[in-house]
Structure formats: C-alpha cells, structure tokens
Design a protein around this motif. Sequence first.
Motif, PDB file in Angstrom:
ATOM      1  N   GLN A  84     -11.102   1.384   4.289  1.00  0.00           N
ATOM      2  CA  GLN A  84     -10.106   0.638   5.067  1.00  0.00           C
ATOM      3  C   GLN A  84      -8.724   0.734   4.446  1.00  0.00           C
ATOM      4  O   GLN A  84      -7.718   0.911   5.149  1.00  0.00           O
ATOM      5  CB  GLN A  84     -10.535  -0.822   5.160  1.00  0.00           C
ATOM      6  N   HIS A  85      -8.646   0.607   3.130  1.00  0.00           N
ATOM      7  CA  HIS A  85      -7.349   0.680   2.466  1.00  0.00           C
ATOM      8  C   HIS A  85      -6.728   2.061   2.636  1.00  0.00           C
ATOM      9  O   HIS A  85      -5.517   2.189   2.868  1.00  0.00           O
ATOM     10  CB  HIS A  85      -7.505   0.349   0.989  1.00  0.00           C
ATOM     11  N   ARG A  86      -7.552   3.089   2.523  1.00  0.00           N
ATOM     12  CA  ARG A  86      -7.026   4.446   2.722  1.00  0.00           C
ATOM     13  C   ARG A  86      -6.513   4.615   4.157  1.00  0.00           C
ATOM     14  O   ARG A  86      -5.490   5.268   4.389  1.00  0.00           O
ATOM     15  CB  ARG A  86      -8.115   5.476   2.417  1.00  0.00           C
ATOM     16  N   THR A  87      -7.219   4.032   5.108  1.00  0.00           N
ATOM     17  CA  THR A  87      -6.773   4.085   6.496  1.00  0.00           C
ATOM     18  C   THR A  87      -5.410   3.430   6.660  1.00  0.00           C
ATOM     19  O   THR A  87      -4.528   3.952   7.359  1.00  0.00           O
ATOM     20  CB  THR A  87      -7.801   3.396   7.413  1.00  0.00           C
ATOM     21  N   ALA A  88      -5.204   2.289   6.006  1.00  0.00           N
ATOM     22  CA  ALA A  88      -3.917   1.593   6.098  1.00  0.00           C
ATOM     23  C   ALA A  88      -2.794   2.427   5.487  1.00  0.00           C
ATOM     24  O   ALA A  88      -1.677   2.468   6.020  1.00  0.00           O
ATOM     25  CB  ALA A  88      -4.015   0.237   5.424  1.00  0.00           C
ATOM     26  N   VAL A  89      -3.074   3.091   4.388  1.00  0.00           N
ATOM     27  CA  VAL A  89      -2.067   3.946   3.752  1.00  0.00           C
ATOM     28  C   VAL A  89      -1.728   5.122   4.669  1.00  0.00           C
ATOM     29  O   VAL A  89      -0.551   5.454   4.874  1.00  0.00           O
ATOM     30  CB  VAL A  89      -2.562   4.450   2.380  1.00  0.00           C
ATOM     31  N   ASP A  90      -2.760   5.745   5.220  1.00  0.00           N
ATOM     32  CA  ASP A  90      -2.529   6.855   6.156  1.00  0.00           C
ATOM     33  C   ASP A  90      -1.693   6.399   7.342  1.00  0.00           C
ATOM     34  O   ASP A  90      -0.785   7.114   7.799  1.00  0.00           O
ATOM     35  CB  ASP A  90      -3.866   7.416   6.649  1.00  0.00           C
ATOM     36  N   ALA A  91      -1.996   5.213   7.846  1.00  0.00           N
ATOM     37  CA  ALA A  91      -1.263   4.697   9.006  1.00  0.00           C
ATOM     38  C   ALA A  91       0.200   4.456   8.656  1.00  0.00           C
ATOM     39  O   ALA A  91       1.096   4.762   9.458  1.00  0.00           O
ATOM     40  CB  ALA A  91      -1.909   3.413   9.506  1.00  0.00           C
ATOM     41  N   ALA A  92       0.458   3.899   7.490  1.00  0.00           N
ATOM     42  CA  ALA A  92       1.840   3.654   7.082  1.00  0.00           C
ATOM     43  C   ALA A  92       2.621   4.962   7.022  1.00  0.00           C
ATOM     44  O   ALA A  92       3.767   5.043   7.500  1.00  0.00           O
ATOM     45  CB  ALA A  92       1.866   2.950   5.724  1.00  0.00           C
ATOM     46  N   ARG A  93       2.015   5.980   6.449  1.00  0.00           N
ATOM     47  CA  ARG A  93       2.688   7.272   6.347  1.00  0.00           C
ATOM     48  C   ARG A  93       2.913   7.875   7.738  1.00  0.00           C
ATOM     49  O   ARG A  93       4.013   8.352   8.047  1.00  0.00           O
ATOM     50  CB  ARG A  93       1.865   8.222   5.483  1.00  0.00           C
ATOM     51  N   GLN A  94       1.884   7.829   8.595  1.00  0.00           N
ATOM     52  CA  GLN A  94       2.022   8.414   9.927  1.00  0.00           C
ATOM     53  C   GLN A  94       3.032   7.663  10.787  1.00  0.00           C
ATOM     54  O   GLN A  94       3.676   8.247  11.660  1.00  0.00           O
ATOM     55  CB  GLN A  94       0.658   8.439  10.620  1.00  0.00           C
ATOM     56  N   ALA A  95       3.173   6.365  10.539  1.00  0.00           N
ATOM     57  CA  ALA A  95       4.125   5.560  11.320  1.00  0.00           C
ATOM     58  C   ALA A  95       5.559   5.736  10.840  1.00  0.00           C
ATOM     59  O   ALA A  95       6.488   5.216  11.482  1.00  0.00           O
ATOM     60  CB  ALA A  95       3.733   4.088  11.258  1.00  0.00           C
ATOM     61  N   GLY A  96       5.743   6.437   9.729  1.00  0.00           N
ATOM     62  CA  GLY A  96       7.091   6.700   9.241  1.00  0.00           C
ATOM     63  C   GLY A  96       7.606   5.738   8.197  1.00  0.00           C
ATOM     64  O   GLY A  96       8.801   5.749   7.882  1.00  0.00           O
ATOM     65  N   ALA A  97       6.709   4.909   7.640  1.00  0.00           N
ATOM     66  CA  ALA A  97       7.145   4.001   6.571  1.00  0.00           C
ATOM     67  C   ALA A  97       7.514   4.803   5.330  1.00  0.00           C
ATOM     68  O   ALA A  97       7.038   5.927   5.126  1.00  0.00           O
ATOM     69  CB  ALA A  97       6.035   3.006   6.248  1.00  0.00           C
ATOM     70  N   ARG A  98       8.356   4.201   4.497  1.00  0.00           N
ATOM     71  CA  ARG A  98       8.803   4.869   3.276  1.00  0.00           C
ATOM     72  C   ARG A  98       8.279   4.205   2.010  1.00  0.00           C
ATOM     73  O   ARG A  98       8.252   4.833   0.956  1.00  0.00           O
ATOM     74  CB  ARG A  98      10.335   4.887   3.232  1.00  0.00           C
ATOM     75  N   HIS A  99       7.886   2.938   2.140  1.00  0.00           N
ATOM     76  CA  HIS A  99       7.512   2.188   0.945  1.00  0.00           C
ATOM     77  C   HIS A  99       6.307   1.315   1.253  1.00  0.00           C
ATOM     78  O   HIS A  99       6.215   0.729   2.336  1.00  0.00           O
ATOM     79  CB  HIS A  99       8.683   1.305   0.490  1.00  0.00           C
ATOM     80  N   ILE A 100       5.373   1.239   0.300  1.00  0.00           N
ATOM     81  CA  ILE A 100       4.208   0.373   0.431  1.00  0.00           C
ATOM     82  C   ILE A 100       4.194  -0.633  -0.708  1.00  0.00           C
ATOM     83  O   ILE A 100       4.371  -0.264  -1.880  1.00  0.00           O
ATOM     84  CB  ILE A 100       2.894   1.184   0.401  1.00  0.00           C
ATOM     85  N   VAL A 101       4.009  -1.896  -0.365  1.00  0.00           N
ATOM     86  CA  VAL A 101       3.708  -2.936  -1.348  1.00  0.00           C
ATOM     87  C   VAL A 101       2.238  -3.264  -1.172  1.00  0.00           C
ATOM     88  O   VAL A 101       1.778  -3.501  -0.048  1.00  0.00           O
ATOM     89  CB  VAL A 101       4.582  -4.183  -1.146  1.00  0.00           C
ATOM     90  N   TYR A 102       1.499  -3.269  -2.273  1.00  0.00           N
ATOM     91  CA  TYR A 102       0.046  -3.423  -2.190  1.00  0.00           C
ATOM     92  C   TYR A 102      -0.430  -4.506  -3.148  1.00  0.00           C
ATOM     93  O   TYR A 102      -0.015  -4.534  -4.312  1.00  0.00           O
ATOM     94  CB  TYR A 102      -0.640  -2.093  -2.524  1.00  0.00           C
ATOM     95  N   THR A 103      -1.308  -5.392  -2.653  1.00  0.00           N
ATOM     96  CA  THR A 103      -1.846  -6.456  -3.500  1.00  0.00           C
ATOM     97  C   THR A 103      -3.110  -5.963  -4.196  1.00  0.00           C
ATOM     98  O   THR A 103      -4.178  -5.867  -3.599  1.00  0.00           O
ATOM     99  CB  THR A 103      -2.143  -7.731  -2.689  1.00  0.00           C
ATOM    100  N   SER A 104      -2.959  -5.681  -5.477  1.00  0.00           N
ATOM    101  CA  SER A 104      -4.033  -5.177  -6.313  1.00  0.00           C
ATOM    102  C   SER A 104      -4.528  -6.304  -7.220  1.00  0.00           C
ATOM    103  O   SER A 104      -4.331  -7.486  -6.920  1.00  0.00           O
ATOM    104  CB  SER A 104      -3.509  -3.982  -7.124  1.00  0.00           C
TER     105      SER A 104
END
Length: 291
Positions: A84-104
Amino acid sequence: MIAITGGNGHLGRATALELLKRVDPDQLIVSVREPEKATELAEKGVSVRHGDFNDLSSLVRAFQGAETVLIISGDAPNEVRTRQHRTAVDAARQAGARHIVYTSILDPDPASPFTFAAIHADTEQYIIDSGLTYTFFRNGWYLETLPLLVGNPAENKAIYFPAGQGRLVFAGRDDIAEALAIVLTTAGHHNQAYDINSGESHSFTDIAVLVSQQLGEPITYVDIPAASLEEGLQKAGLPEFVIAAMVGMSEALKQHRLEKASDTLATLLGRSPKGVAQYLSELMGASQVRA
C-alpha cells in the motif's frame, strides 16, 4: 497544494486542522476512503477526495494538483502495508508531486525484532529511490497508546510488560500534527529524516514512578516474559500481526532500539512538547488509568 492521506484518521484530521491555521482551504486536499465521513473538513472548504491505498488510480486522482503529499502510514499486516505504501508513493509521482512527507518510526531497521520496522525501512527506501524529495517523521510511541502498555495500575498496583531495562520515547499526536503542518508549510526540510519525540526516554520503572505520583500510592513495574504478553494479547482477540509486532517491540526495547531522545520536535514547535508526566497528569484526573 498539499495532499494528505488518511484524512479521517486521528493524525490526518489533526494535521489538516493545523494546516488550516496556516493555508487557505483551497490549498489543501485530503484523501479518504469514505469521503462522506469527512464532512467537517469539506464544510471548511477543503477538497475531500476518494483515495484508497489498494487502488493506484484512485490515489493518482486524489493527489492531482498537489506539489507535496503527506503519506500517513497505514495499519495492516506487513506485506499488505508495504504494498500500500509503495502504491501511494507511485501515485504521488504519477500525479506530479515533487515532495513526500512520510510518517515513519524510530529505528526503521529491517533487522529490528519490531516487525513494523521493516515496513518503514522499505517505504523510506522506496521514496528515496522514487527521485522525489522527502521528509521522514520517525515518530516515537504515541502517548495516547500509553494506557494500552500500562494496563490498569490503579487496580493491579503494578505495571506488567516485558521491557527489561529498556527505555522508550513518546510523542503526542497533536504535537506531531502541529509539527507536520509546520514542515509542510515552511522551507528547509527537503531530504531530512527527523526523530520526533518529547526529548525524554523512560523505562517502565520510570513510568511506574510517575503513575505512583498521580495515584498517590506505590505502583511497581514487573518485567514479565514475552510469552505472557503474547498470551494476554491473544486472549484479547488482537490480530496476529499486531501481536507479533507488540512482542517484537518488547524485544526491541530490551535491545535499546527505541530510546533515542531528540529535541527536533521541540525545535520545530518552538516550545516543549507534551511528555509522559503531563500526559499522565491529564489522563489521571479521575485517579485512574484505564486499559
């Protein structure tokens, strides 16, 4: 534009409300599985969109227009949550986002006995490999879950947990949400991994002392076998992946993996965050910690 996953969750909702103190509502997107349950944010002018960690296309649509995406980690067995997390990262990139903040989490080491650590290690590396800039919030243990760790000391006169002399760092959800909002709306946080906690580590003996002070009677800490914890969680009907994580977390405590105190949260907030003593004082106003 900023997009947030899990807008109906405790941390997601709190972060959205903090962001509304800093940005106009039309600059904020919340991605939720059930948009009808996010009416509070929608009524404030926030763009509430359907997004599901199990559906790449839905997340791509939800993130459209966002330059920054806050991915709040989910709650599922390791193999499911990693995907699921990988899917969210892929989606952010495909949607044109430039930056990800992630709760680890603190110590996202795949070698850790705390089974959830492997999820976060994989997600952090996947974000790095995506080519997007990032900020990792390596959160301490939520203060709000402390009652689950200590049980009912008012009745038992003791706290039972297999931690040995290990120490644990904590952070309150509201403080984390405020810090996330600050990072999401200020510069200087690209490609950073922040340890987020109150700046203090506590052994379970320390916690027992603090509970004793609130109750006005002696409370002791009893270091039980990990098997006893596992048996108790099974009787409570918790999912097997949660039981495995909690038993592994107790071993990580004994290995001193979860005790790295940091002043980063205080620096971001510009004030002292809530710690264990204050939390227990507020919680035990009725002179009882409830499991």
